[in-house]
Design a protein around this motif. Structure first.
Motif: not given
Ligand SMILES: N[C@@H]1[C@@H](O)[C@H](O)[C@@H](COP(=O)(O)O)O[C@@H]1O
Length: 317
Positions: A45, A49, A190, A194, A239-241, A244, A277-278
């Motif tokens: 993860s 990022y 994910g 995610l 969910y990832s923005s 979606r 947010d994500l």
């Protein structure tokens, strides 16, 4: 209330202390996040990022980085290796850190054990204080290591994440009994940063409740695994923005096939609001996934303080 449940819900003051630590570090552009088990999931993860923040990063399991780094990154002398380990004693992670330093890499340790072997074999240590009653299954320390890792790559972690995470964990907890009753097949979905978190949700559930479960990138799930979905399925959609719409469509397909869907940040049989947010979702959803594992274990009368076949640290002779 079980010990694990107590520990999960008591983790937030430790988050507040960790937020005060300044772990920011822009030392190297190339980052290799290394860890085992939960710590590898967190590494995955964090690498995602870091890439999203403009760095170049990969995540590698401790043993793989120790034994065959060239399979992952042919040029590794200039890397910054970030070794994640709650205990700081996991054999492969410690060995990977030592081998990395011997090869000329800079090693940062992210841990909750400042006196550990890993702490003694790194160039920089970032350590948070964790809950004293945390058991074999990693909960609080996992959240803390993600928090510190995010700060390390320059992500500002506002104090408000504490409430976001606490509320999400409580909301899931109160809705769970009706959702998971009589269901035995769990899947975690994910994408991007995610995906590591979905793997961690699955690992928590496995370690705590002995339920076989898997994690997938959301749209990968349609390419075969979807054949397993039936009236026994619980799908946890993180969910990832940015995806979606596609993820919502997938959830519709899963529900048509009999699954109940826990929508974390989007539609489902249970729709849970995620108010970040994500960039921070990977941290905020972790306590909720820990609660899910613990509740599934309680439903099967399994005590998660000492799960079968597991030890807090795996050391190889
Ligand atoms: N059973 C534990 C796992 O829960 C943990 O994720 C892993 C890594 O531990 P550490 O972070 O201390 O290196 O060790 C063991 O396998």
């Amino acid at each position: 209330m079980s010990t694990t449940e107590k520990v999960i819900f008591e983790q937030f003051p430790y988050w507040e202390k960790a937020i005060e630590l300044n772990s920011a570090d822009d030392r190297a552009e190339l980052l290799v996040f290394v860890g085992c088990g939960t710590s590898f999931n967190l590494a995955l993860s964090l690498a995602a990022y870091a890439n999203m923040a403009g760095r170049k990063a990969i995540a590698v399991p401790g043993a793989e980085w120790q034994n065959r780094p060239s399979a992952f990154w042919p040029e590794w002398r200039n890397t910054h290796v970030v070794a994640l380990s709650r205990s700081g004693e996991t054999t492969e992670t410690v060995a990977a850190a030592k081998a990395s330093r011997a090869a000329g890499a800079f090693v940062t340790a992210i841990t909750v054990e400042p006196e550990s072997s890993l702490a003694k074999n790194c160039d920089r240590m970032v350590a948070a204080e964790t809950h004293p009653d945390e058991g074999i299954v990693m909960t609080v320390s996992a959240s803390l290591m993600v928090l510190l890792g995010l700060q390390m790559i320059g992500q500002k972690v506002p104090a408000s994440v504490v409430n976001s995470a606490r509320q999400l964990a409580s909301a899931l907890d109160s809705a769970l009994p009706g959702i998971i009753a009589d269901r035995s097949h769990f899947v975690f979905l994910g994408g991007g940063p995610l995906f590591g978190v979905a793997l961690e949700g699955a690992l928590k559930l496995m370690e705590m409740s002995q339920i076989m479960t898997q994690a997938f990138h959301p749209l990968e799930y349609r390419h075969g695994p979807i054949s397993l979905v039936d009236g026994k399925t619980v799908a946890v959609m993180l969910y990832s923005s940015d995806q979606r719409e596609a993820e919502t469509k997938l959830v519709g397909e899963l529900r048509e096939k009999g699954a109940v869907v826990i929508g974390v940040g989007g539609p489902g049989d249970l729709e849970l609001a995620v108010d970040v947010d994500l960039s921070l979702a990977g941290l905020v959803v972790l306590p909720a996934l820990q609660v899910l594992g613990e509740r599934a274990a309680q439903a099967r009368q399994i005590d998660t303080v000492s799960p079968r076949h597991l030890t807090k640290v795996v050391t190889l002779a």
